[in-house]
Motif scaffolding. Structure first.
Motif, PDB file in Angstrom:
ATOM      1  N   MET A  16       0.919  -1.265   0.108  1.00  0.00           N
ATOM      2  CA  MET A  16      -0.103  -0.111  -0.290  1.00  0.00           C
ATOM      3  C   MET A  16       1.082   1.147  -0.607  1.00  0.00           C
ATOM      4  SD  MET A  16      -3.904   0.947   0.608  1.00  0.00           S
ATOM      5  CE  MET A  16      -4.521   2.035   1.371  1.00  0.00           C
ATOM      6  N   GLU A  17       2.374   1.101   0.367  1.00  0.00           N
ATOM      7  CA  GLU A  17       3.097   2.261   0.691  1.00  0.00           C
ATOM      8  C   GLU A  17       3.391   2.793  -0.347  1.00  0.00           C
ATOM      9  OE1 GLU A  17       5.818   2.045   3.753  1.00  0.00           O
ATOM     10  OE2 GLU A  17       4.011   2.191   5.242  1.00  0.00           O
ATOM     11  N   LYS A  18       3.326   3.603  -1.518  1.00  0.00           N
ATOM     12  CA  LYS A  18       3.577   3.517  -3.217  1.00  0.00           C
ATOM     13  C   LYS A  18       4.395   5.118  -3.370  1.00  0.00           C
ATOM     14  CE  LYS A  18       0.489   0.717  -4.914  1.00  0.00           C
ATOM     15  NZ  LYS A  18       0.067  -0.457  -6.115  1.00  0.00           N
ATOM     16  N   GLY A  19       3.643   5.606  -2.673  1.00  0.00           N
ATOM     17  CA  GLY A  19       3.516   7.552  -3.112  1.00  0.00           C
ATOM     18  C   GLY A  19       3.769   8.465  -1.776  1.00  0.00           C
ATOM     19  N   PHE A  20       2.624   9.174  -1.335  1.00  0.00           N
ATOM     20  CA  PHE A  20       3.507   9.353  -0.444  1.00  0.00           C
ATOM     21  C   PHE A  20       3.034   9.114   1.147  1.00  0.00           C
ATOM     22  CE2 PHE A  20      -1.530  10.007  -1.334  1.00  0.00           C
ATOM     23  CZ  PHE A  20      -1.710   9.817  -0.586  1.00  0.00           C
ATOM     24  N   GLU A  21       2.478   7.962   0.776  1.00  0.00           N
ATOM     25  CA  GLU A  21       1.737   7.518   2.318  1.00  0.00           C
ATOM     26  C   GLU A  21       2.968   6.372   2.863  1.00  0.00           C
ATOM     27  OE1 GLU A  21      -1.343   6.406  -0.977  1.00  0.00           O
ATOM     28  OE2 GLU A  21       0.657   6.567  -1.035  1.00  0.00           O
ATOM     29  N   GLN A  22       4.654   6.335   2.038  1.00  0.00           N
ATOM     30  CA  GLN A  22       5.743   6.277   2.673  1.00  0.00           C
ATOM     31  C   GLN A  22       6.466   7.188   3.402  1.00  0.00           C
ATOM     32  OE1 GLN A  22       8.377   5.173  -0.178  1.00  0.00           O
ATOM     33  NE2 GLN A  22       7.701   6.935  -1.745  1.00  0.00           N
ATOM     34  N   ILE A  23       5.741   8.660   2.990  1.00  0.00           N
ATOM     35  CA  ILE A  23       6.733   9.805   3.996  1.00  0.00           C
ATOM     36  C   ILE A  23       6.101   9.862   5.619  1.00  0.00           C
ATOM     37  CG2 ILE A  23       6.873  12.166   4.017  1.00  0.00           C
ATOM     38  CD1 ILE A  23       5.776  12.194   1.178  1.00  0.00           C
ATOM     39  N   VAL A  24       6.686   9.750   6.012  1.00  0.00           N
ATOM     40  CA  VAL A  24       7.326   9.705   7.736  1.00  0.00           C
ATOM     41  C   VAL A  24       6.488  10.864   8.191  1.00  0.00           C
ATOM     42  CG1 VAL A  24       8.561  10.139   9.351  1.00  0.00           C
ATOM     43  CG2 VAL A  24       8.944   8.651   8.280  1.00  0.00           C
ATOM     44  N   SER A  25       6.498  12.373   7.786  1.00  0.00           N
ATOM     45  CA  SER A  25       5.416  12.468   8.486  1.00  0.00           C
ATOM     46  C   SER A  25       4.093  12.912   8.019  1.00  0.00           C
ATOM     47  CB  SER A  25       5.519  14.551   7.383  1.00  0.00           C
ATOM     48  OG  SER A  25       7.682  14.678   7.475  1.00  0.00           O
ATOM     49  N   TRP A  26       3.694  12.363   6.764  1.00  0.00           N
ATOM     50  CA  TRP A  26       2.557  12.211   6.578  1.00  0.00           C
ATOM     51  C   TRP A  26       2.086  10.448   7.118  1.00  0.00           C
ATOM     52  CZ3 TRP A  26      -0.122   8.077   4.771  1.00  0.00           C
ATOM     53  CH2 TRP A  26      -1.724   8.050   4.519  1.00  0.00           C
ATOM     54  N   LYS A  27       2.593  10.147   7.739  1.00  0.00           N
ATOM     55  CA  LYS A  27       2.166   8.886   8.713  1.00  0.00           C
ATOM     56  C   LYS A  27       1.524   9.390  10.173  1.00  0.00           C
ATOM     57  CE  LYS A  27       5.177   5.267   6.218  1.00  0.00           C
ATOM     58  NZ  LYS A  27       6.066   4.193   6.727  1.00  0.00           N
ATOM     59  N   LYS A  28       2.498  10.453  10.139  1.00  0.00           N
ATOM     60  CA  LYS A  28       2.360  10.785  11.912  1.00  0.00           C
ATOM     61  C   LYS A  28       1.269  11.504  11.677  1.00  0.00           C
ATOM     62  CE  LYS A  28       7.181  10.152  13.376  1.00  0.00           C
ATOM     63  NZ  LYS A  28       6.547   9.373  14.456  1.00  0.00           N
ATOM     64  N   ALA A  29       1.103  12.695  10.750  1.00  0.00           N
ATOM     65  CA  ALA A  29       0.139  13.292  10.364  1.00  0.00           C
ATOM     66  C   ALA A  29      -1.622  12.693  10.685  1.00  0.00           C
ATOM     67  CB  ALA A  29       0.121  14.195   9.039  1.00  0.00           C
ATOM     68  N   ARG A  30      -1.576  11.651   9.943  1.00  0.00           N
ATOM     69  CA  ARG A  30      -2.702  11.032  10.036  1.00  0.00           C
ATOM     70  C   ARG A  30      -3.079  10.505  11.134  1.00  0.00           C
ATOM     71  NH1 ARG A  30      -2.356   4.998   7.099  1.00  0.00           N
ATOM     72  NH2 ARG A  30      -4.669   4.587   7.898  1.00  0.00           N
ATOM     73  N   GLU A  31      -1.631   9.900  12.628  1.00  0.00           N
ATOM     74  CA  GLU A  31      -1.627   9.806  13.470  1.00  0.00           C
ATOM     75  C   GLU A  31      -2.431  10.619  14.179  1.00  0.00           C
ATOM     76  OE1 GLU A  31       0.963   8.163  16.727  1.00  0.00           O
ATOM     77  OE2 GLU A  31       1.801   8.252  15.251  1.00  0.00           O
ATOM     78  N   LEU A  32      -1.887  11.861  14.397  1.00  0.00           N
ATOM     79  CA  LEU A  32      -2.004  12.574  14.179  1.00  0.00           C
ATOM     80  C   LEU A  32      -3.586  13.474  14.105  1.00  0.00           C
ATOM     81  CD1 LEU A  32      -2.160  16.057  16.284  1.00  0.00           C
ATOM     82  CD2 LEU A  32      -1.267  17.038  14.154  1.00  0.00           C
ATOM     83  N   ASN A  33      -4.084  13.498  12.905  1.00  0.00           N
ATOM     84  CA  ASN A  33      -5.465  13.276  12.714  1.00  0.00           C
ATOM     85  C   ASN A  33      -6.908  12.876  13.099  1.00  0.00           C
ATOM     86  OD1 ASN A  33      -4.763  15.195  10.511  1.00  0.00           O
ATOM     87  ND2 ASN A  33      -4.965  13.669   8.937  1.00  0.00           N
ATOM     88  N   LYS A  34      -5.975  11.107  13.535  1.00  0.00           N
ATOM     89  CA  LYS A  34      -6.724  10.132  14.460  1.00  0.00           C
ATOM     90  C   LYS A  34      -6.849  10.955  15.639  1.00  0.00           C
ATOM     91  CE  LYS A  34      -6.655   5.299  15.445  1.00  0.00           C
ATOM     92  NZ  LYS A  34      -5.862   4.404  15.823  1.00  0.00           N
TER      93      LYS A  34
END
Length: 120
Positions: free
Chosen positions: A1-19
């Motif tokens: 599933m991690e192909k593009g922006f999904e592999q960026i650490v900042s995005w992963k952490k931002a997703r966690e923050l959103n939740k």
């Protein structure tokens, strides 16, 4: 599933923050405070959205621009977290946890921005 922006650490952490932001803003204390609830949600969403949008741009210059917007939104969330603590919507422990997550996001964004600037 991690192909593009999904592999960026900042995005992963931002997703966690959103939740986490959505979790705290579902609490009864936030239910009637529509303005603050919506603003902190929008600012949080802006972080992950701008990382993804920047990733989809054609140049590193454009990507850097959107990463800086994401970083600014991260600081906006930090400011709003102070208010949520000041008016006792969240306790000190929740504040510190979310603030630390914002710090992690800011630092990883800063590192990615510097990396991209050095590639130019």
């Amino acid at each position: 599933m991690e192909k593009g922006f999904e592999q960026i650490v900042s995005w992963k952490k931002a997703r966690e923050l959103n939740k986490e932001i959505y979790k705290i803003t579902c609490d009864n204390r936030f239910q009637r405070d529509f303005a603050l609830r919506d603003q902190i949600r929008r600012a949080s969403i802006s972080i992950s959205s701008n990382i993804a949008e920047g990733y989809g741009r054609k140049t590193n210059k454009e990507f850097i621009y959107f990463l800086n917007v994401a970083k600014a939104s991260c600081y906006e969330v930090k400011s709003q977290l102070y208010l949520t603590m000041d008016i006792e919507y969240v306790d000190d422990e929740v504040f510190r946890k979310l603030y630390a997550l914002c710090d992690e996001i800011s630092k990883t964004l800063h590192g990615l921005i510097k990396h991209l600037e050095n590639k130019n």
